[in-house]
Design a protein around this motif. Structure first.
Motif, mmCIF file in Angstrom:
data_model
loop_
_atom_site.group_PDB
_atom_site.id
_atom_site.type_symbol
_atom_site.label_atom_id
_atom_site.label_comp_id
_atom_site.label_asym_id
_atom_site.label_seq_id
_atom_site.Cartn_x
_atom_site.Cartn_y
_atom_site.Cartn_z
ATOM 1 N N ARG A 89 0.828 -1.212 0.000
ATOM 2 C CA ARG A 89 0.000 0.000 0.000
ATOM 3 C C ARG A 89 0.859 1.258 0.000
ATOM 4 N NH1 ARG A 89 -4.868 -1.472 4.312
ATOM 5 N NH2 ARG A 89 -5.812 -3.163 3.077
ATOM 6 N N ALA A 93 1.322 3.897 -3.186
ATOM 7 C CA ALA A 93 0.953 5.296 -2.973
ATOM 8 C C ALA A 93 2.099 6.214 -3.378
ATOM 9 C CB ALA A 93 0.569 5.522 -1.514
ATOM 10 N N ARG A 123 -7.941 -0.157 -2.035
ATOM 11 C CA ARG A 123 -7.453 1.013 -1.320
ATOM 12 C C ARG A 123 -6.753 1.991 -2.283
ATOM 13 N NH1 ARG A 123 -6.656 2.534 3.886
ATOM 14 N NH2 ARG A 123 -4.997 4.074 4.259
ATOM 15 N N HIS A 127 -7.452 6.114 -3.000
ATOM 16 C CA HIS A 127 -6.517 7.096 -2.443
ATOM 17 C C HIS A 127 -5.471 7.629 -3.411
ATOM 18 C CE1 HIS A 127 -7.645 6.852 1.857
ATOM 19 N NE2 HIS A 127 -7.974 5.601 1.579
ATOM 20 N N THR A 129 -3.202 9.447 -6.158
ATOM 21 C CA THR A 129 -3.298 10.801 -6.696
ATOM 22 C C THR A 129 -3.435 10.827 -8.216
ATOM 23 O OG1 THR A 129 -0.888 10.912 -6.708
ATOM 24 C CG2 THR A 129 -2.012 11.808 -4.781
ATOM 25 N N GLN A 257 -13.991 12.372 1.800
ATOM 26 C CA GLN A 257 -12.610 12.026 2.140
ATOM 27 C C GLN A 257 -12.571 11.500 3.569
ATOM 28 O OE1 GLN A 257 -9.827 12.247 0.002
ATOM 29 N NE2 GLN A 257 -8.921 11.020 1.600
ATOM 30 N N GLY A 262 -11.114 6.273 1.201
ATOM 31 C CA GLY A 262 -10.929 7.647 0.772
ATOM 32 C C GLY A 262 -12.167 8.206 0.096
ATOM 33 N N ARG A 263 -12.012 8.723 -1.128
ATOM 34 C CA ARG A 263 -13.111 9.364 -1.845
ATOM 35 C C ARG A 263 -13.806 8.423 -2.836
ATOM 36 N NH1 ARG A 263 -13.266 14.880 -1.680
ATOM 37 N NH2 ARG A 263 -14.060 15.008 -3.810
#
Length: 284
Positions: A89, A93, A123, A127, A129, A257, A262-263
């Protein structure tokens, strides 16, 4: 180095399919392919006292095999590999920070035969970007299909539609835009409510809304063949059903969020979990 397409690999068939999809995408984008494997977490499968060496050796082998697979598919593709001393994870990220997009297999290595989506992929979809592509069975839509995109129609569609139209253009596929709407909720004192809603009028308004939202992207991507459908239905149901005959489904990520996802809202989460083809989740 140009921003790469990043693919995370593990010891699973799903990872091999992700490498294939990521290789194609990097080739189409004229971008390098970065193959990442994070070996922390694999140590539990090694004999006591040999966790580090065997886990790293296995990870290096996975990366070599992934690189060979990508180059066999697209000779001349710029491929770099990275063995990361971290948990998946965290490693993914970090890799997403500089990626054009992040590609992951739908299934992890931990699991259960009927588990539809690995926790790491879910996940990351919530999350990361950058856009995240979760690769389900790539046989869906074989010989046909196109790019299916969900249109919300509430001011959150620009990035999602740009990604969907661009993907359709790059892969020379038709685009299918779906806007699902619900009958207006009735709430409040009876004397404040209209006596009846004309469904035909509501449907016509949603048709108009969908046409309006698609007008700009249609003009920007004139070579993409577009089929637009506004339907009274549940959006997740429509997109999951449509995914069975498509090559790619594109959804937005614009939930609250909070929490482990997350979103990633309820519709996007359902599509990522249950789709029959790769799903692209686009941050908005």
């Amino acid at each position: 180095m140009r921003n790469p397409v990043v693919v995370g690999v593990a010891a699973s068939q799903s990872s091999l399919e992700a490498v294939d999809w990521a290789s194609d995408e990097a080739w189409l984008r004229n971008a390098p392919l970065r193959v990442v494997h994070a070996w922390f977490g694999e140590a539990a499968h090694a004999p006591a006292g040999q966790e580090t060496r065997l886990s790293k050796d296995a990870g290096a082998g996975l990366l070599d095999a992934a690189r060979e697979r990508a180059l066999l598919r697209h000779p001349g593709l710029a491929v770099v590999t990275e063995l990361v001393d971290d948990h998946p994870r965290q490693a993914l990220a970090a890799a997403a920070e500089e990626a054009l997009l992040l590609v992951l297999g739908a299934r992890g290595t931990g699991g259960f035969p009927r588990l539809l989506l690995g926790s790491t992929s879910l996940r990351a979809a919530g999350h990361a970007t950058c856009p995240v592509v979760v690769v389900h069975d790539t046989g869906a839509g074989a010989g046909g299909g196109g790019v299916l995109v969900g249109v919300q129609g509430k001011g959150h569609d620009d990035e999602v539609l740009a990604y969907a139209f661009d993907s359709a253009r790059r892969r020379n596929l038709p685009l299918f835009a779906v806007h699902a709407w619900a009958y207006p909720l009735v709430a409040g004192p009876a004397h404040d409510l209209p006596l009846v809603y004309e469904e035909a009028d509501i449907a016509a308004e949603h048709d108009r809304l969908l046409a309006e939202v698609l007008a700009g992207p249609r003009e920007q991507f004139p070579d993409v063949t577009v089929t637009a459908t506004a339907v009274r239905s549940n959006p997740a149901r429509e997109l999951v059903a449509g995914s069975q005959t498509q090559r790619l489904v594109v959804v937005g990520r614009h939930g609250e969020q909070r929490g482990p996802l997350g979103r990633l809202g309820s519709t996007s989460q359902a599509v990522v979990r249950h789709a029959g083809c790769p799903v692209a989740v686009v941050p908005v």
